[in-house]
Design an enzyme around this catalytic site. Sequence first.
Site, mmCIF file in Angstrom:
data_model
loop_
_atom_site.group_PDB
_atom_site.id
_atom_site.type_symbol
_atom_site.label_atom_id
_atom_site.label_comp_id
_atom_site.label_asym_id
_atom_site.label_seq_id
_atom_site.Cartn_x
_atom_site.Cartn_y
_atom_site.Cartn_z
ATOM 1 N N GLY A 152 2.811 5.703 -3.201
ATOM 2 C CA GLY A 152 3.922 6.450 -3.772
ATOM 3 C C GLY A 152 3.752 6.675 -5.265
ATOM 4 O O GLY A 152 4.046 7.760 -5.792
ATOM 5 N N THR A 195 0.828 -1.204 0.000
ATOM 6 C CA THR A 195 0.000 0.000 0.000
ATOM 7 C C THR A 195 0.865 1.257 0.000
ATOM 8 O O THR A 195 0.489 2.273 -0.577
ATOM 9 C CB THR A 195 -0.978 0.027 1.190
ATOM 10 O OG1 THR A 195 -0.264 0.145 2.414
ATOM 11 C CG2 THR A 195 -1.822 -1.228 1.225
ATOM 12 N N ASP A 196 2.036 1.197 0.624
ATOM 13 C CA ASP A 196 2.975 2.316 0.541
ATOM 14 C C ASP A 196 3.463 2.502 -0.887
ATOM 15 O O ASP A 196 3.576 3.629 -1.382
ATOM 16 C CB ASP A 196 4.169 2.074 1.462
ATOM 17 C CG ASP A 196 3.902 2.434 2.907
ATOM 18 O OD1 ASP A 196 3.149 3.392 3.139
ATOM 19 O OD2 ASP A 196 4.437 1.765 3.799
ATOM 20 N N VAL A 197 3.788 1.397 -1.543
ATOM 21 C CA VAL A 197 4.294 1.469 -2.919
ATOM 22 C C VAL A 197 3.229 2.052 -3.848
ATOM 23 O O VAL A 197 3.509 2.951 -4.657
ATOM 24 C CB VAL A 197 4.746 0.076 -3.403
ATOM 25 C CG1 VAL A 197 5.081 0.100 -4.889
ATOM 26 C CG2 VAL A 197 5.943 -0.407 -2.594
#
Length: 395
Positions: A173, A168-170
């Site tokens: 981003g 989810t961070d990727v």
Amino acid sequence: MSGALNGVRVLDLSRVLAGPFSTMILGDLGAEVIKVEAPGGSDDTRAWGPPFKGGESAYYLCTNRNKKAITLNLKTEEGKAVLKRLVVESDVLIHNFKYGTMEKWQLGYEDLKKLNPRLIYCSITGFGSTGPYKELAGYDYIIQAMSGLMSITGSEESGPLKVGVAITDVITGLYAVIGITSALYERERSGEGQSIDLALFDSAVSALVNVASNYLISGQLPKLLGNHHPNIVPYQTFPTKDGEMVVAVGNDRQFKKLCTLIGKEEWAQDERFATNDQRVRHRYELEALLSEVFKQKTAAEWRDLLNQEGIPCGPINNMKELFHDPQVAAREMVVSMQHPTAGDIRLVGSPLKLSRTPVQFRCPPPRAGEHTREVLRDLGIADREIEALKEKGIL
């Protein structure tokens, strides 16, 4: 050679993964990225290890190349004043402080656009600036759970599982890069900046794509299917003589070719398997039949045979196998850089292959505050003032 984003200056107040990943991409594309941390360095990933090399964590190194690094104490008026001078000369500011923090410091979008109406201001939080969860902290693991991603990852035997990377961070981003570059493009027409309110939760929900659509259309909860696909069969792992491999038959034509290859043409005519719709309904019957066939040869043998017939398949590589794969080398997906303390480091390259303005790997991930003096000098701040700020703990 100039990059696609040459001339764009980005102030990166983010840390950990989503924000730094997005600003690294912008830096790869040619933007000047200035990483702003608290004195001593405040990006938590600097301490996330092992492994470390020359005192630098592998985690930190993975998302921070092509950046300059300065330190500023944004809880002080002097630190805020320096940041505001940078804002005047910048195009983008990105941060992932908890909701309301920047506003509390008088560094919110409404504050800073008065100094620079052309500023693109990207805020990354766990749940965005609206809704009942807006003040909650957002961590990838929690977001994977709350967004439904874990409910569709794993098998009935394993139960819900998280994805092996902070996905989810990727995804967030990547959305940040899309939002920022879109706002920069729009600014060329309007001359005005804007704010971008980006949430890990929203990004994760958007990543549910067909699984979310299946539920919204049918009202049926998806099952934990492990390595199976909810809408396509056979599209899964199969055991071979020496381990598992993936076979991804995407349509009826490919299924017929598979049946011919394995000498089971009659399966393509069987009403249980003739169409993808029926194969989905009878997935376990077909899986049992195919599993016995695939066990007769090695994964490499099947890969050669399937590739010859244009039937998608692939091995399940570990990291060693991946980074020895000739395709990785051919696509330049590993790059080497010289770091002042870690020495020669190998990093994952960029997947962006632009023909006229290719990405460039100009400088290694910086040490905390490595470029503070250089950046402040460019602002016209004299050395004696820089020293005074250091003595007061502002830098």
